[in-house]
Design a protein around this motif. Structure first.
Motif, short mmCIF file in Angstrom:
data_model
loop_
_atom_site.label_atom_id
_atom_site.label_comp_id
_atom_site.label_asym_id
_atom_site.label_seq_id
_atom_site.Cartn_x
_atom_site.Cartn_y
_atom_site.Cartn_z
N THR A 92 0.84 -1.20 0.00
CA THR A 92 0.00 0.00 0.00
C THR A 92 0.87 1.25 0.00
N GLN A 93 0.24 2.39 -0.13
CA GLN A 93 0.97 3.66 -0.13
C GLN A 93 1.63 3.94 1.22
N ASP A 94 1.17 3.28 2.27
CA ASP A 94 1.75 3.50 3.59
C ASP A 94 2.96 2.60 3.86
N ASP A 95 3.22 1.64 2.97
CA ASP A 95 4.40 0.80 3.10
C ASP A 95 5.65 1.56 2.66
N ALA A 96 6.80 1.01 2.99
CA ALA A 96 8.06 1.55 2.47
C ALA A 96 8.07 1.47 0.95
N ASN A 97 8.83 2.35 0.31
CA ASN A 97 8.86 2.40 -1.15
C ASN A 97 9.31 1.09 -1.79
N ASN A 98 10.14 0.35 -1.07
CA ASN A 98 10.64 -0.90 -1.65
C ASN A 98 9.76 -2.10 -1.33
N ALA A 99 8.60 -1.88 -0.71
CA ALA A 99 7.74 -2.99 -0.31
C ALA A 99 7.27 -3.85 -1.48
N PRO A 100 6.80 -3.26 -2.60
CA PRO A 100 6.30 -4.13 -3.68
C PRO A 100 7.33 -5.13 -4.18
N GLY A 101 8.55 -4.66 -4.46
CA GLY A 101 9.57 -5.57 -4.95
C GLY A 101 10.01 -6.59 -3.92
N THR A 102 10.07 -6.15 -2.65
CA THR A 102 10.47 -7.07 -1.60
C THR A 102 9.43 -8.17 -1.42
N LEU A 103 8.15 -7.81 -1.40
CA LEU A 103 7.09 -8.80 -1.26
C LEU A 103 7.08 -9.76 -2.44
N ASP A 104 7.32 -9.24 -3.63
CA ASP A 104 7.39 -10.06 -4.84
C ASP A 104 8.49 -11.09 -4.71
N TYR A 105 9.70 -10.66 -4.36
CA TYR A 105 10.84 -11.56 -4.23
C TYR A 105 10.60 -12.63 -3.17
N LEU A 106 10.14 -12.21 -2.01
CA LEU A 106 9.91 -13.18 -0.93
C LEU A 106 8.87 -14.22 -1.32
N ALA A 107 7.82 -13.78 -2.02
CA ALA A 107 6.77 -14.72 -2.44
C ALA A 107 7.29 -15.70 -3.48
N ARG A 108 8.15 -15.25 -4.37
CA ARG A 108 8.68 -16.16 -5.39
C ARG A 108 9.59 -17.21 -4.76
N VAL A 109 10.44 -16.77 -3.84
CA VAL A 109 11.30 -17.73 -3.15
C VAL A 109 10.46 -18.75 -2.40
N ARG A 110 9.48 -18.27 -1.63
CA ARG A 110 8.65 -19.16 -0.83
C ARG A 110 7.84 -20.11 -1.71
N THR A 111 7.22 -19.58 -2.75
CA THR A 111 6.37 -20.40 -3.61
C THR A 111 7.17 -21.47 -4.33
N LEU A 112 8.31 -21.10 -4.87
CA LEU A 112 9.11 -22.08 -5.60
C LEU A 112 9.60 -23.18 -4.67
N ARG A 113 10.08 -22.81 -3.49
CA ARG A 113 10.61 -23.82 -2.57
C ARG A 113 9.48 -24.71 -2.03
N GLU A 114 8.35 -24.10 -1.70
CA GLU A 114 7.23 -24.90 -1.20
C GLU A 114 6.71 -25.84 -2.28
N THR A 115 6.62 -25.35 -3.50
CA THR A 115 6.12 -26.18 -4.60
C THR A 115 7.05 -27.36 -4.86
N LEU A 116 8.34 -27.09 -4.97
CA LEU A 116 9.28 -28.18 -5.24
C LEU A 116 9.35 -29.17 -4.08
N ARG A 117 9.20 -28.66 -2.86
CA ARG A 117 9.23 -29.55 -1.69
C ARG A 117 8.02 -30.47 -1.66
N THR A 118 6.82 -29.90 -1.89
CA THR A 118 5.60 -30.70 -1.77
C THR A 118 5.32 -31.54 -3.00
N GLU A 119 5.70 -31.06 -4.17
CA GLU A 119 5.40 -31.78 -5.41
C GLU A 119 6.49 -32.78 -5.80
N GLU A 120 7.75 -32.46 -5.47
CA GLU A 120 8.86 -33.29 -5.97
C GLU A 120 9.80 -33.78 -4.88
N GLY A 121 9.54 -33.41 -3.63
CA GLY A 121 10.38 -33.88 -2.55
C GLY A 121 11.73 -33.19 -2.44
#
Length: 226
Positions: free
Chosen positions: A44-73
């Protein structure tokens, strides 16, 4: 919530077969990019200016690792705070990295990493070249993590999900190009600039309403019109 604009059929190439040879599926990376973009929208506008990119990066790391862990071990691996996933055979690792405007496009020049690789990534690229040994983790792994010995490091190939995002504000569209690629060298400025193999993934386009400007972070790129 972003709406995905279907990619053109001619962008698909042979990525499905190439990924299958690594024991992977295209939807794993599609999901990773989409959920990263969704996370960016949570800023949101009340977040730090770098919030969008940071949230994007963290979600990609989490999603990829969770997906590979649960789907492929696959297991988590964090050498010097560089988050990776490692396959059960301990022969392939995958991380998340931001690329430049050549990302996802065939031919030369090849893409470069947006930021200098850093110590951890330099060691992993050296491993791809069979030029250096990466030190063992000093502490026992936690549950769901992997520990590699010298022989296992010797045969570990580290790939990166390389992405490039830009905005066409007048059209209300965001495009994310990506590829899963195996780096082979680091240039004089510390950026990865050569790749042994590149698997180009389908471009994903999102319809977007731009309420305010995103701040610059390690996972953001300059706005461009196309």
């Amino acid at each position: 919530m972003s709406q995905v604009v279907p990619f053109r059929h001619d962008e698909q190439g042979n990525h499905v077969q190439q990924l299958a040879e690594l024991g992977l599926r295209a939807e794993y990376f599609d999901r990773t990019v989409r959920l990263g973009e969704d996370a960016r929208d949570g800023a949101t506008q009340d977040d730090a200016n770098n919030a969008p990119g940071t949230l994007d990066y963290l979600a990609r790391v989490r999603t990829l690792r969770e997906t590979l862990r649960t789907e492929e071990g696959w297991l988590r691996h964090d050498p010097q705070q560089s988050p990776l996933s490692v396959n059960p055979d301990k022969t392939v690792a995958i991380g998340v990295l931001l690329g430049d405007a050549r990302t996802g496009l065939p031919g030369n020049p090849q893409p470069r990493s947006h930021r200098p690789a850093g110590v951890a990534k330099e060691a992993l690229v050296a491993r791809n070249q069979d030029l250096a040994l990466f030190p063992l983790p000093p502490e026992p792994p936690r549950r769901g993590e992997v520990r590699l010995n010298d022989d296992e490091y010797a045969r570990l190939a580290t790939w990166y999900l390389l992405t490039y995002r830009y905005e066409a504000r007048e059209r209300g569209t965001v495009e994310v190009r990506s590829e899963l690629s195996l780096p082979s060298s680091i240039g004089p400025r510390g950026k990865i600039d050569d790749w042994k193999q590149r698997i180009l993934l389908p471009t994903i386009r999102f319809k977007k309403v731009f309420d305010y400007a995103d701040g610059a972070t390690d996972f953001d790129v300059p706005v461009e019109e196309w």
